[in-house]
Write an enzyme that holds these catalytic residues in place. Structure first.
Site, PDB file in Angstrom:
ATOM      1  N   CYS B  10       0.860  -1.129  -0.047  1.00 36.75           N
ATOM      2  CA  CYS B  10      -0.102   0.119  -0.216  1.00 36.75           C
ATOM      3  C   CYS B  10       0.997   1.193  -0.168  1.00 36.75           C
ATOM      4  CB  CYS B  10      -1.005   0.032   1.279  1.00 36.75           C
ATOM      5  SG  CYS B  10      -0.166  -0.376   2.747  1.00 36.75           S
ATOM      6  N   CYS B  13       3.340   1.858   2.801  1.00 41.19           N
ATOM      7  CA  CYS B  13       4.382   0.649   2.666  1.00 41.19           C
ATOM      8  C   CYS B  13       5.534   1.550   2.063  1.00 41.19           C
ATOM      9  CB  CYS B  13       4.092  -0.476   2.414  1.00 41.19           C
ATOM     10  SG  CYS B  13       2.670  -1.371   2.994  1.00 41.19           S
TER      11      CYS B  13
END
Lengths: 360, 79
Positions: B10, B13
């Site tokens: 995502c 991250c």
């Protein structure tokens, strides 16, 4: 106390005293900020009238001025509410972590567990991108599947953005109805999934993952200073991300408010059109990230004759049933369980929609 | 020193990856940065929220994007 020691270098302030001083300072700053917030909020009606009729010189009562007034009133109002609510929820959330939620739920039996899990879903910080680790963390520590689902339904559906927008645009009654029915759906659908005994539709490797019932790690003990920063961070992150959507939604809402004739929506989204509820749910599933922009539009539609039940069903479907989350969950759940999950929650939303269309 | 960034890809991250890279650069330590994106691998670290940062197999941060200074303090010797 020790701090006032004459001539001393005076750095020997006991921690508790220093802490309470910091707390007092934060409290004073908080009160001041709240006071300013309140003054700005209260002056919005006067400001929006002044802006529309004096500054822009628009004549009252026509379409353009009605749309403009709607936008310059609702835009700042919703953003102000959003900031306050996100901050307050941020403070509350600093007391909860998924690890703590797991520990609270670990010893619970099914029905009580469903209720607790739904409530914890509101206050525990959750992002749908963490749905998989959270799911595994819950089921491998012995929390029943149905209880885990109650959490997974309630966490996205009853969230602070939705509640702040609903409160700001529809008033506290609708916000309370939304939260209440959302919680009920989370509790009942989780309970039903538990009754159906779907454990075998969880991917096998999940249960093979190392058991980790009690890690004891619930994050560091936070001071009030940390919690305030946690709240401010939440505001920066969430409000910083959704404000363009909110304003865009309110702009579309303002156009509808000004230009769409009264009762235009009655035929399509009115209480008489029974098929509008399932249609609203279906349309809502793929819409996810735009929840912040959808609610202002929906509010304007409501003003044009759309039925409350249909609108509620639409919002719940947008916020609570999201396609991306289901795709993420596919890594740990077999298709049959995902379909059951979507089906049970979708049924719950349908019932809420029909119920309100009949009752109101 | 081995740093693992846990996350299924995502946007948070990716931000975490960037923060860790900067921290390693600024702290001037020799460290390997590894991205762990497979869910089963991530679960071996026993985290419940991603993104997470693990240093030498120990999870130090989970559920949020850390600041550069925070990661630097994790990299400091004697910790």
């Amino acid at each position: 106390m020790v701090a006032a020691h004459p001539g001393g270098t005076g750095i020997t302030v006991p921690r508790s005293v220093a802490d309470s001083r910091v707390a007092a300072r934060y409290f004073a700053a908080g009160l001041l900020a709240l006071g300013i917030w309140w003054l700005v909020y209260r002056s919005l009606p006067a400001y929006s009238r002044w802006f529309t009729f004096s500054l822009l010189g628009l004549a009252p009562g026509n379409r353009l001025s009605s749309a403009v007034e709607f936008f310059v009133f609702d835009g700042p109002k919703v953003l102000l509410l959003l900031t306050l609510v996100v901050f307050a929820v941020g403070i509350v959330r600093s007391f909860f972590t998924p690890e703590r939620a797991r520990r609270i739920l670990a010893g619970k039996r099914e029905s009580a567990g469903n209720v607790m899990a739904s409530l914890l879903g509101i206050v525990t910080p959750f992002c749908s991108c963490s749905a998989v680790p959270l799911f595994i963390g819950f089921v491998t520590s012995g929390i029943p599947l149905g209880v885990t689902f109650s959490f997974l339904v309630s966490a996205p559906m009853v969230n602070e953005i939705a509640l702040a927008l609903l409160y700001g645009l529809f008033g506290w009654k609708i916000a309370a109805i939304y939260a209440g029915t959302g919680l009920a759906i989370a509790m009942v659908s989780g309970w039903m999934i538990g009754r159906l005994g779907m454990e075998r539709y969880v991917e096998e490797w999940v249960y093979a993952a190392p058991a980790r019932a009690d890690e004891g790690d619930e994050g560091p003990d936070l001071s009030w200073r940390d919690r305030v920063h946690y709240g401010l961070n939440a505001v920066r992150e969430i409000v910083g991300k959704v404000w363009p959507w909110v304003l865009a939604g309110i702009a579309v809402g303002a156009m509808i408010h000004g230009y769409v004739p009264e009762n235009f929506m009655a035929a399509i989204m009115g209480a008489g059109a029974w098929w509008s509820v399932p249609l609203a749910v279906l349309i809502g599933i793929p819409m996810y990230s735009n929840a912040a922009g959808i609610i202002p539009i929906v509010q304007a539609l409501l003003g044009k004759g759309a039925a409350l039940g249909t609108v509620l069903a639409f919002m719940m479907s947008v916020i609570g049933l999201s396609l991306p989350e289901m795709i993420i969950l596919r890594k740990v759940l077999k298709v049959r369980l995902i379909a059951t999950f979507a089906g049970v929650v979708g049924m719950g939303i349908l019932i809420v929609g029909f119920l309100f269309n009949i009752l109101l | 020193m081995k740093i693992a960034i846990l996350g299924t890809g995502c946007s948070k991250c990716k931000q975490t990856m960037e923060v860790v890279r900067q921290a390693v650069e600024q702290a001037d330590v020799s460290a390997t940065i590894q991205k762990v994106e497979d869910v089963q691998e991530i679960m071996k670290y026993r985290v419940m929220m991603t993104p997470a940062v693990a240093v030498d197999g120990q999870v130090k941060i989970s559920g949020r994007v850390p600041t550069v200074d925070e990661v630097k303090s994790l990299l400091a010797p004697g910790r």
